[in-house]
Structures are given as C-alpha cells and as structure tokens.
Write a protein that holds these residues in place. Structure first.
Motif, short mmCIF file in Angstrom:
data_model
loop_
_atom_site.label_atom_id
_atom_site.label_comp_id
_atom_site.label_asym_id
_atom_site.label_seq_id
_atom_site.Cartn_x
_atom_site.Cartn_y
_atom_site.Cartn_z
N SER A 1 10.45 2.93 -9.28
CA SER A 1 10.54 3.98 -7.88
C SER A 1 9.27 3.77 -6.96
O SER A 1 8.43 3.96 -6.39
N LEU A 2 8.04 3.45 -7.93
CA LEU A 2 6.07 3.22 -7.55
C LEU A 2 6.56 1.95 -7.01
O LEU A 2 5.02 1.39 -6.14
N CYS A 3 7.45 0.98 -6.59
CA CYS A 3 7.98 -0.33 -5.59
C CYS A 3 8.52 0.39 -4.97
O CYS A 3 7.76 -0.38 -3.75
N PHE A 4 9.02 0.83 -5.40
CA PHE A 4 10.77 0.59 -4.49
C PHE A 4 10.71 1.90 -3.90
O PHE A 4 12.33 1.78 -3.76
N ARG A 5 10.82 3.25 -3.61
CA ARG A 5 11.49 4.13 -3.70
C ARG A 5 12.15 4.46 -1.92
O ARG A 5 13.25 4.75 -3.03
N SER A 6 12.24 3.66 -1.27
CA SER A 6 12.96 3.92 -0.23
C SER A 6 13.80 3.15 -0.04
O SER A 6 14.88 3.75 0.16
N LYS A 7 14.18 2.35 -1.39
CA LYS A 7 14.71 1.25 -0.62
C LYS A 7 16.01 1.44 -2.50
O LYS A 7 17.10 1.58 -2.75
N LEU A 8 16.00 2.78 -3.05
CA LEU A 8 16.66 2.76 -4.49
C LEU A 8 17.54 4.30 -4.28
O LEU A 8 17.43 4.67 -3.21
N THR A 9 18.65 3.76 -4.42
CA THR A 9 19.91 4.28 -4.45
C THR A 9 20.22 5.81 -4.95
O THR A 9 20.56 6.62 -5.47
N TYR A 10 19.00 5.48 -5.92
CA TYR A 10 19.29 6.96 -7.08
C TYR A 10 19.21 8.04 -6.69
O TYR A 10 18.39 8.44 -6.02
N GLY B 1 19.45 11.32 -8.27
CA GLY B 1 18.78 12.12 -9.50
C GLY B 1 17.86 12.46 -9.15
O GLY B 1 16.61 12.10 -8.53
N TYR B 2 16.81 12.85 -9.90
CA TYR B 2 15.38 13.54 -9.74
C TYR B 2 14.34 12.52 -10.17
O TYR B 2 15.50 12.08 -11.79
N ILE B 3 13.15 11.71 -9.60
CA ILE B 3 12.64 10.84 -10.09
C ILE B 3 11.69 11.10 -10.37
O ILE B 3 10.97 12.61 -9.30
N PRO B 4 10.84 11.43 -11.75
CA PRO B 4 9.16 12.29 -11.84
C PRO B 4 8.72 12.09 -10.99
O PRO B 4 8.78 11.26 -10.79
N ASN B 5 7.82 13.31 -10.80
CA ASN B 5 6.11 13.11 -10.21
C ASN B 5 5.17 12.40 -10.51
O ASN B 5 4.75 13.80 -10.81
N GLY B 6 5.01 11.66 -11.43
CA GLY B 6 3.97 10.96 -11.89
C GLY B 6 4.06 10.98 -13.17
O GLY B 6 5.16 11.13 -13.66
N ALA B 7 3.21 10.12 -14.67
CA ALA B 7 3.38 9.63 -15.74
C ALA B 7 3.58 10.98 -16.28
O ALA B 7 4.94 11.32 -17.71
N SER B 8 2.70 12.69 -15.67
CA SER B 8 2.94 13.66 -16.88
C SER B 8 3.96 14.54 -16.63
O SER B 8 5.35 14.21 -17.63
N ASP B 9 4.95 14.29 -15.32
CA ASP B 9 6.64 14.55 -15.48
C ASP B 9 7.27 14.17 -16.41
O ASP B 9 8.28 14.19 -16.79
#
Length: 209
Positions: free
Chosen positions: A167-176, A178-186
């Motif tokens: 998602s760090l590279c292609f977030r707008s292209k992902l079809t997933y 579900g919830y994608i973490p917001n940063g490494a801590s998350d």
C-alpha cells in the motif's frame, strides 16, 4: 593500483556516495585515471566483492566506482541489482541502481527486477518494492511490467503485512477492502499475536518496541 588497494584507500577516506552527489572521491578518481577501462581482473574482483548477503562500505565502493565507468561489464549487472535488493536503506539503494540504469538502461533494470520478484521469497519481493521510488519518474513503458506484476501479486495477497507494505507503493491500485494499518506502529498492533505476520516482520528486521 589494484582493486584491493583502492578499496582500502576508499574506506580510509570514508567519503561514501560522493559520485552520486557529483563530488570527487580521490581514491576513485586516481584509480580511473590509471585504468580508463576496467580489465577482466578488475571485473572479477569487483564481482567477488558484490557477492554478499550484507551490504556495507565494500559494496559502496563498487557502486561508487562504477559511476565512473559508463559501459561496464554486464557480469556486474546482476550482482549490483542483488545488492540494491538486499540493502535496507531505501534512501541510498539508488547507488546500486543508477550506474546500472546509465549503462544498461531502465528497461533492463526493471525487467531483471521483475524476474527476481516473480521467483523471489517475501524478503526479496519487499526489497524490490523499496526500489520503486527510484523508478517512478522513468518512462512508464520501461517499468510497466514490473508495476503490473507487483500490483497483481499485492491484490492476490491476504497477508496484512504484505498488503500494508504494498500500500505504500500502490495504495490506489489495491482492491483490498479491509483495514490497512496507518503506519508501522499501527501495523505492529494489528499483527500482534499472529505468528505468521510476526514472522514476516522479523524477516524484515522490524523489531516490536
């Protein structure tokens, strides 16, 4: 001057990455003046240095030296790309890519990365994803297959670690959906207690605080 002698002088100077900033490194310039063309014995020694599982000053030396030799031997191409993949400093992985792109072209670099992505393990694939930053502004047709292969792979994954990293590279292209973490801590919070995910993070050297 032979490769080993130049390497030792280079490490004494501790002036790494100078050619990338268009600055002169005395050890490298001296070697280039004495050897306008790399000999077979030089290529052999440089390839041997690049054959490693870790990247440090010895490998920086090879990359920095090759900035001065546009048109270097193809025998050094794949070893340079391998170092770019395993190096864990995305800001400086370019030092292994740029000499290769100058000599062999962006398309050859992207094609080799695509091949390695298709057969690589998790760590190799993520290492390749870290290199995309240095390819974003190149001719899209040269890198199109690499992007398409990686996006297709990301969209077939159900592993939240992989999904987050892609998602760090292609977030707008992902079809997933579900919830994608917001940063490494998350990401660490979301994956806590999931052995498969925790193992992948350990493979990357990510340590939970």
């Amino acid at each position: 001057m032979q490769i080993q002698a130049c390497l030792e002088e280079y490490k004494l100077l501790k002036e790494y990455f100078e050619p990338d900033y268009k600055r002169r490194n005395k050890a490298l310039i001296t070697f280039k003046l004495k050897h306008p063309t790399l000999l077979d014995e030089h290529v052999y020694d440089l390839k041997k240095i690049l054959d490693t599982k870790t990247v440090g000053p010895d490998q920086y030396f090879v990359a920095d030296l090759l900035y001065l030799y546009r048109g270097f031997s193809r025998e050094l191409f794949e070893p340079m790309i391998n170092c770019a993949i395993i190096y864990r400093e995305p800001s400086f992985s370019r030092i292994f890519l740029r000499p290769c792109m100058s000599t062999f072209g962006v398309k050859d670099v992207a094609d080799l990365l695509t091949e390695k992505f298709l057969i690589g393990d998790f760590v190799t694939q993520i290492g390749i994803s870290y290199l995309l930053y240095w390819l974003w502004h190149k001719d899209y047709e040269d890198v199109r297959r690499l992007y398409e292969v990686m996006i297709d792979y990301a969209n077939r994954s159900n592993n939240i670690v992989e999904i987050y990293l892609y998602s760090l590279c292609f977030r707008s292209k992902l079809t997933y959906e579900g919830y994608i973490p917001n940063g490494a801590s998350d990401l660490f919070k979301v994956t806590k207690g999931i052995p498969e995910c925790e193992d992948l993070l350990k493979q990357l050297g990510w340590i939970r605080e």
